[in-house]
Design a protein around this motif. Structure first.
Motif, mmCIF file in Angstrom:
data_model
loop_
_atom_site.group_PDB
_atom_site.id
_atom_site.type_symbol
_atom_site.label_atom_id
_atom_site.label_comp_id
_atom_site.label_asym_id
_atom_site.label_seq_id
_atom_site.Cartn_x
_atom_site.Cartn_y
_atom_site.Cartn_z
ATOM 1 N N ASP A 79 0.838 -1.264 0.126
ATOM 2 C CA ASP A 79 -0.027 0.021 -0.135
ATOM 3 C C ASP A 79 0.931 1.286 -0.030
ATOM 4 O O ASP A 79 0.368 2.168 -0.662
ATOM 5 C CB ASP A 79 -0.994 -0.144 1.314
ATOM 6 C CG ASP A 79 -2.045 -1.025 1.104
ATOM 7 O OD1 ASP A 79 -2.103 -1.757 0.053
ATOM 8 O OD2 ASP A 79 -2.657 -1.312 2.225
ATOM 9 N N ALA A 80 1.990 1.206 0.733
ATOM 10 C CA ALA A 80 2.949 2.179 0.734
ATOM 11 C C ALA A 80 3.473 2.574 -0.583
ATOM 12 O O ALA A 80 3.563 3.762 -0.987
ATOM 13 C CB ALA A 80 4.031 2.141 1.800
ATOM 14 N N ASP A 83 0.831 4.142 -2.669
ATOM 15 C CA ASP A 83 0.420 5.487 -2.520
ATOM 16 C C ASP A 83 1.757 6.501 -2.824
ATOM 17 O O ASP A 83 1.363 7.723 -3.351
ATOM 18 C CB ASP A 83 0.355 5.915 -0.999
ATOM 19 C CG ASP A 83 -0.984 5.017 -0.411
ATOM 20 O OD1 ASP A 83 -1.894 4.749 -1.211
ATOM 21 O OD2 ASP A 83 -0.854 4.916 0.852
ATOM 22 N N ASN A 299 8.134 0.944 10.783
ATOM 23 C CA ASN A 299 7.450 1.976 9.932
ATOM 24 C C ASN A 299 7.542 1.608 8.353
ATOM 25 O O ASN A 299 8.366 1.914 7.602
ATOM 26 C CB ASN A 299 7.724 3.309 9.847
ATOM 27 C CG ASN A 299 6.534 4.186 9.526
ATOM 28 O OD1 ASN A 299 6.154 4.017 8.490
ATOM 29 N ND2 ASN A 299 6.516 5.434 10.131
ATOM 30 N N ARG A 301 5.692 2.453 5.899
ATOM 31 C CA ARG A 301 5.578 3.397 4.774
ATOM 32 C C ARG A 301 6.890 4.346 4.940
ATOM 33 O O ARG A 301 7.341 4.662 3.742
ATOM 34 C CB ARG A 301 4.398 4.559 5.304
ATOM 35 C CG ARG A 301 3.155 3.819 4.982
ATOM 36 C CD ARG A 301 2.129 4.728 5.657
ATOM 37 N NE ARG A 301 0.876 3.968 5.356
ATOM 38 C CZ ARG A 301 -0.040 3.999 4.142
ATOM 39 N NH1 ARG A 301 0.380 4.764 3.279
ATOM 40 N NH2 ARG A 301 -1.081 3.528 4.304
ATOM 41 N N SER A 344 0.603 3.128 11.338
ATOM 42 C CA SER A 344 1.178 3.508 9.986
ATOM 43 C C SER A 344 -0.011 3.840 8.924
ATOM 44 O O SER A 344 0.378 4.218 8.071
ATOM 45 C CB SER A 344 1.834 2.276 9.548
ATOM 46 O OG SER A 344 1.152 1.197 9.170
#
Length: 345
Positions: A79-80, A83, A299, A301, A344
């Motif tokens: 997902d990071a 994005d 983390n 992301r 996150s």
């Protein structure tokens, strides 16, 4: 500031003619790679309007090789990157995700070869296998490589991006020693894969702190789940049957729900200290229920962003200033500071 004045500033700083800058900006060709690189570098250094030059940059394709997003941590990484494809579109670098089986190094090697022939850069999370290290080193002269989350030091990579795994293991050792108490006791370690250098480093840090500060804590078994969550529960059940006096479990990777079910079925959930990594929804619940005692959370992301920043710097795109250390920070969660939602997200 007018566009013309901006182009003149770039030309002066780069030591080239205004017409050279114009040819680079408008992609008219006829400029040597060295001169083009200087123009793009100074355009970025001077922090000029991104629209003036980035829209004319070649679009770069970045391959991401990692485990399946069935694992919550890798789902967060997926997902990071998705994005970042949107939020950093002006860099003209698009991440394409490809999933690998960590138990199939030959298949991973083929995907590395495919990335070298089809992509401009590679971000990879895989085991520290000599065959994969050799394959990466073979392509590293023409393919910039970043290792993410777990390192492969001798592969010709630009950088490793991720948490300091040995330090995380040391933190777990400190917490385990304190939670178990002065009497110490028998402990289990559950690795995902010994070949994942990050897992090995966590185990090393854990063992070192126990040896230095908590000598009454004794590791009676180091297990391996093969990154299979169900197998994690099975190997722990067998180990607890063989070692009924175990007082602590350090699960380095996935399979926490299966391990928790095993502990509950054996009536050990409130007696055995359990510490693991990555604060997922299921692990938040295990923390609240008192089955998990602590979670060390990194983390994804930030790690995805840092990995792309390393490649952006390599390609002379984005901010050429400091992007911070490649070792990313991590957090410690216990029941009392466990957030109600994914931190996150």
């Amino acid at each position: 500031m007018t566009s013309k004045t901006t182009l003149e500033q770039i030309a002066k700083a780069a030591g080239v003619s205004l017409s050279t800058v114009d040819r680079v900006i408008n992609r008219r060709g006829g400029v040597s790679p060295k001169a083009e690189a200087k123009v793009l570098e100074w355009a970025s250094r001077l922090n000029l309007d991104r629209r003036i030059f980035r829209s004319h940059l070649k679009s770069l394709r970045i391959a991401i090789l990692m485990q399946s997003p069935h694992n919550p941590f890798y789902r967060a990484l997926r997902d990071a990157f998705s994005d970042l494809n949107v939020s950093q579109a002006e860099l003209r670098m698009t991440a394409f995700l490809h999933y690998i089986d960590v138990n199939d190094p030959a298949g991973t090697g083929r995907k590395i070869d495919e990335a070298a022939s089809s992509y401009d850069g590679l971000i990879i999370i895989c085991q520290n296998d000599p065959r994969l290290s050799d394959a990466l080193r073979l392509h590293s002269a023409s393919l910039p490589i970043v290792t993410l989350v777990t390192d492969i030091p001798d592969c010709g990579r630009l950088a490793y991006v991720g948490a300091d795994n040995r330090q995380m293991g040391r933190v777990v050792g400190e917490l385990m020693g304190r939670f178990v108490g002065n009497d110490g006791g028998e402990l289990l370690i559950v690795l995902g894969m010994q070949g994942m250098l990050g897992h090995e480093e966590r185990e090393m840090g854990f063992r070192t702190v126990l040896r230095e500060r908590f000598p009454r804590c004794r590791i009676v078994a180091s297990l391996e789940s093969g990154e299979n969550p169900d197998r994690a529960g099975e190997v722990v059940a067998a180990a607890l049957t063989e070692h009924p006096e175990v007082r602590g479990i350090y699960n380095v990777s996935s399979g926490n729900v299966a391990i928790a079910r095993t502990m509950q079925a054996m009536g050990l959930a409130q007696r055995v200290t359990m510490i693991t990594h990555e604060l997922t929804a299921s692990r938040r619940q295990l923390l609240r229920d008192g089955i998990l005692d602590a979670v060390i959370d990194q983390n994804p992301r930030l790690e995805a962003a840092r990995a792309l920043e390393v490649l952006a710097r390599h390609f002379r795109r984005g901010n050429h200033g400091s992007i911070g250390p490649h070792h990313t920070p991590f957090d410690i969660f216990i029941r009392e500071n466990c957030p109600s939602v994914d931190p996150s997200a």
